[in-house]
Design a protein around this motif. Structure first.
Motif, PDB file in Angstrom:
ATOM      1  N   LEU A 102      -4.358   1.555  -8.553  1.00 58.11           N
ATOM      2  CA  LEU A 102      -5.588   0.864  -8.173  1.00 58.11           C
ATOM      3  C   LEU A 102      -6.825   1.715  -8.487  1.00 58.11           C
ATOM      4  O   LEU A 102      -7.848   1.192  -8.934  1.00 58.11           O
ATOM      5  N   PHE A 138      -3.693  -6.728  -5.377  1.00 58.54           N
ATOM      6  CA  PHE A 138      -4.155  -5.623  -4.528  1.00 58.54           C
ATOM      7  C   PHE A 138      -4.971  -6.203  -3.381  1.00 58.54           C
ATOM      8  O   PHE A 138      -5.924  -6.950  -3.607  1.00 58.54           O
ATOM      9  N   SER A 184       0.698   2.764  -5.682  1.00 61.63           N
ATOM     10  CA  SER A 184      -0.179   1.603  -5.844  1.00 61.63           C
ATOM     11  C   SER A 184      -1.648   2.011  -5.728  1.00 61.63           C
ATOM     12  O   SER A 184      -2.518   1.481  -6.430  1.00 61.63           O
ATOM     13  N   ASN A 240       0.845  -1.197   0.000  1.00 60.20           N
ATOM     14  CA  ASN A 240       0.000   0.000   0.000  1.00 60.20           C
ATOM     15  C   ASN A 240       0.881   1.249   0.000  1.00 60.20           C
ATOM     16  O   ASN A 240       1.353   1.695   1.044  1.00 60.20           O
TER      17      ASN A 240
END
Length: 401
Positions: free
Chosen positions: A84, A147, A80, A76
């Motif tokens: 995402l 993810f 990212s 995280n």
């Protein structure tokens, strides 16, 4: 407490609806109708409480794929989350587009959102009770990539929250650069139009780049006529969810041949074999003869229904914020009570007087819920007062109507 960003944003939603109501007063515009707004928000209630069940299954599915099948585990970080965000929006675009172009998904997961013939912020809350059962399939590639569920749910929540404010006529067109990149009220008004040129256009969640890339963009030109080509004509949120499925099932039954039946389910809405007339093209809207569905009881019953609706809405909000405290059976019972309540109030809004006796029964059930949740001697006094007060009010509203 549930940390779902959508649920945490409930106070913000109603604050913005309040601003839109003030705008309506200032502009003397007819943006809201009480019956339609109650129906819209009731569909939102139905969607959120059933998601208390679907959500567990969906998150479990996502976590399973992430744990056992993911090809990596992405940390995280700011980059990212940015990647995402783009991928969640892309997945949403394809789920949303599929929900318009596959008859089964349209009738089970999405048509409810388009049933309102008005366009205001309450329409944003009008969601299908079954959408959560199907949407996660479109997001599973994100779990496969790596993810984690926490990051996914946070970003998906933000994506949905963004889409709330675009359900308004109070905002016209924004600066060109913003209209080019982002989904806006103007773009989304097109999406809710039942005019043939507007149908199945502008599926974006946040970014309009997907519609521009994949050929589904349409700029707003004339003012849209909102709703679906076959109006639902009900204020009952439960029936609003069930009726499209019943209609689709009946269509499958009368369609000859196994493969044709499958095509009814998985081809575009309106498809039927040549022997039944072929594909049904959406008709143009006749502005002269078109009338919105607008059944309502007399004012005394409207006042009663509105107060009961506010109480059910408050109870639902408390349930959503505290649902983690209940075991599955209790949660299921409370969901059932909420669904019964919004269906009953919707029926009363349709002026179906023969259903008034069942409202007395619902008041008694409400008293049982009060005793169960509060406990102690005081709960019996509160429950008794509740039934007495609203029983007298309902009787008076019934006589004056």
């Amino acid at each position: 407490m549930d940390l779902n960003p959508v649920i945490l944003s409930i106070p913000l939603y109603f604050l913005l609806i309040g601003f839109e109501l003030v705008y309506q007063l200032i502009k003397k515009a007819k943006i809201y109708r009480t019956n339609d707004a109650i129906s819209n928000i009731s569909c939102g209630i139905s969607s959120q409480v059933t998601n208390a069940i679907w959500g567990v299954i969906s998150v479990g599915m996502y976590q399973y794929v992430y744990t056992y099948w993911s090809i990596s585990q992405i940390p995280n970080t700011w980059w990212s989350y940015l990647v995402l965000f783009l991928l969640v929006d892309l997945c949403y675009y394809w789920f949303h587009r599929a929900s318009h172009e596959i008859n089964f998904l349209w009738n089970t997961a999405h048509v409810v959102h388009h049933q309102s013939e008005d366009y205001n912020l309450s329409v944003a809350l009008r969601q299908s009770s079954f959408g959560g059962a199907f949407s996660m399939v479109f997001y599973l590639p994100l779990a496969l990539i790596g993810f984690n569920a926490y990051a996914f749910l946070a970003v998906k929540g933000i994506n949905l929250i963004y889409q709330f404010w675009i359900h308004t006529e109070a905002i016209e067109k924004l600066p060109k650069w913003f209209e080019f990149l982002f989904n806006t009220p103007s773009h989304h008004r097109v999406h809710h139009g039942r005019n043939p040129k507007y149908i199945d256009r502008n599926h974006a969640g946040t970014l309009m780049i997907w519609d521009r890339m994949f050929g589904t963009f349409q700029a707003e030109e004339e003012k849209p006529t909102y709703g679906v080509t076959k109006p639902t004509n009900t204020w009952n949120p439960v029936w609003a969810n069930v009726l499209p499925i019943v209609d689709m099932t009946n269509q499958v039954k009368v369609t000859p041949g196994f493969w044709n039946k499958l095509k009814v389910l998985f081809y575009k809405p309106g498809w039927q074999p040549a022997e039944l007339g072929g594909y049904q093209v959406a008709p143009e809207v006749d502005k002269e003869t078109y009338r919105k569905y607008d059944v309502h009881p007399h004012m005394p019953m409207i006042r009663y229904v509105f107060v009961q609706f506010v109480l059910v809405l408050t109870f639902t909000a408390l349930f959503l914020f505290t649902q983690a405290n209940y075991d599955f059976n209790t949660k299921l019972a409370l969901v059932g009570y909420i669904m019964w309540s919004i269906a009953q109030l919707g029926i009363l809004m349709e002026n179906r007087r023969k259903w008034i006796p069942s409202e007395y029964l619902r008041l008694v059930a409400s008293a049982v819920i009060i005793v169960f949740l509060i406990g102690g001697t005081s709960s019996f006094l509160i429950a008794g007062g509740f039934v007495l007060l609203f029983g007298i009010w309902l009787n008076s509203a019934q006589r004056l109507s």
